[in-house]
Design a protein around this motif. Structure first.
Motif, PDB file in Angstrom:
ATOM      1  N   ASP A 102       0.821  -1.216   0.000  1.00  0.00           N
ATOM      2  CA  ASP A 102       0.000   0.000   0.000  1.00  0.00           C
ATOM      3  C   ASP A 102       0.854   1.265   0.000  1.00  0.00           C
ATOM      4  O   ASP A 102       0.561   2.220  -0.719  1.00  0.00           O
ATOM      5  CB  ASP A 102      -0.961   0.004   1.194  1.00  0.00           C
ATOM      6  CG  ASP A 102      -2.021  -1.092   1.077  1.00  0.00           C
ATOM      7  OD1 ASP A 102      -2.236  -1.622  -0.035  1.00  0.00           O
ATOM      8  OD2 ASP A 102      -2.630  -1.417   2.115  1.00  0.00           O
ATOM      9  N   GLU A 103       1.915   1.273   0.794  1.00  0.00           N
ATOM     10  CA  GLU A 103       2.810   2.438   0.826  1.00  0.00           C
ATOM     11  C   GLU A 103       3.534   2.603  -0.506  1.00  0.00           C
ATOM     12  O   GLU A 103       3.702   3.720  -0.993  1.00  0.00           O
ATOM     13  CB  GLU A 103       3.820   2.315   1.971  1.00  0.00           C
ATOM     14  CG  GLU A 103       3.228   2.567   3.331  1.00  0.00           C
ATOM     15  CD  GLU A 103       2.802   4.009   3.528  1.00  0.00           C
ATOM     16  OE1 GLU A 103       3.554   4.932   3.153  1.00  0.00           O
ATOM     17  OE2 GLU A 103       1.694   4.220   4.054  1.00  0.00           O
ATOM     18  N   THR A 104       3.958   1.495  -1.091  1.00  0.00           N
ATOM     19  CA  THR A 104       4.636   1.549  -2.382  1.00  0.00           C
ATOM     20  C   THR A 104       3.706   2.130  -3.439  1.00  0.00           C
ATOM     21  O   THR A 104       4.100   3.011  -4.217  1.00  0.00           O
ATOM     22  CB  THR A 104       5.127   0.151  -2.806  1.00  0.00           C
ATOM     23  OG1 THR A 104       6.012  -0.347  -1.795  1.00  0.00           O
ATOM     24  CG2 THR A 104       5.835   0.193  -4.140  1.00  0.00           C
ATOM     25  N   ALA A 105       2.473   1.668  -3.468  1.00  0.00           N
ATOM     26  CA  ALA A 105       1.500   2.179  -4.446  1.00  0.00           C
ATOM     27  C   ALA A 105       1.193   3.651  -4.196  1.00  0.00           C
ATOM     28  O   ALA A 105       1.138   4.452  -5.132  1.00  0.00           O
ATOM     29  CB  ALA A 105       0.217   1.353  -4.397  1.00  0.00           C
ATOM     30  N   ALA A 106       1.012   4.021  -2.932  1.00  0.00           N
ATOM     31  CA  ALA A 106       0.645   5.397  -2.601  1.00  0.00           C
ATOM     32  C   ALA A 106       1.730   6.396  -2.986  1.00  0.00           C
ATOM     33  O   ALA A 106       1.423   7.531  -3.353  1.00  0.00           O
ATOM     34  CB  ALA A 106       0.341   5.508  -1.108  1.00  0.00           C
ATOM     35  N   HIS A 107       2.971   5.975  -2.922  1.00  0.00           N
ATOM     36  CA  HIS A 107       4.074   6.900  -3.183  1.00  0.00           C
ATOM     37  C   HIS A 107       4.703   6.724  -4.566  1.00  0.00           C
ATOM     38  O   HIS A 107       5.736   7.333  -4.856  1.00  0.00           O
ATOM     39  CB  HIS A 107       5.144   6.758  -2.098  1.00  0.00           C
ATOM     40  CG  HIS A 107       4.627   7.149  -0.752  1.00  0.00           C
ATOM     41  ND1 HIS A 107       4.442   8.463  -0.377  1.00  0.00           N
ATOM     42  CD2 HIS A 107       4.215   6.397   0.292  1.00  0.00           C
ATOM     43  CE1 HIS A 107       3.951   8.505   0.849  1.00  0.00           C
ATOM     44  NE2 HIS A 107       3.804   7.261   1.276  1.00  0.00           N
TER      45      HIS A 107
END
Length: 131
Positions: A102-107
């Motif tokens: 989720d963090e990878t996708a968000a950033h």
């Protein structure tokens, strides 16, 4: 039973919590095609090979080969529907794996922009039946 790679075999992933080490996760996601595939599957809940082939603009054998690596590490589960196999992320993965995705996708929205647009352009998505 955990294999030498630090992951449960794919057939056991739905029944019990999956143990996965950070090394296994990051090795599996070190390839761009596998990383983007995981992020797309996470975003869409499930995708079949034909959808990923279209979204990533690569050949079916190449997508299948990379999905097999993800499956063998326990990062994706499969479900056969007729002649098509759909890939999803097992809910039994540790919470930290979902946070990483989720963090990878968000950033990194730029990485997903084109593949998501291609998925959206597929006629009758999400009820599309692969050709």
């Amino acid at each position: 039973m955990i294999d030498k790679k630090g992951a449960l075999p794919a057939q056991e992933t739905c029944q019990q919590p999956i143990e996965i080490s950070p090394i296994v996760l990051f090795k599996a996601l070190s390839d761009e095609l596998r990383l983007v595939s995981m992020l797309l599957i996470r975003r869409r809940a499930e995708l079949c090979v034909c959808e990923l082939t279209e979204a990533l603009d690569v050949s079916q054998p190449k997508v299948s080969r990379h999905l097999a690596i993800l499956r063998d590490t326990g990062l994706v589960a499969t479900e056969r529907r007729g002649q098509w196999i759909y890939y999803s992320i097992p809910p039994t993965l540790p919470a930290w794996v979902f946070r990483v995705l989720d963090e990878t996708a968000a950033h990194n929205e730029a990485v997903l922009k084109s593949p998501l647009a291609k998925l959206q352009a597929i006629v009758d998505r999400p009820t599309m039946q692969c050709p």
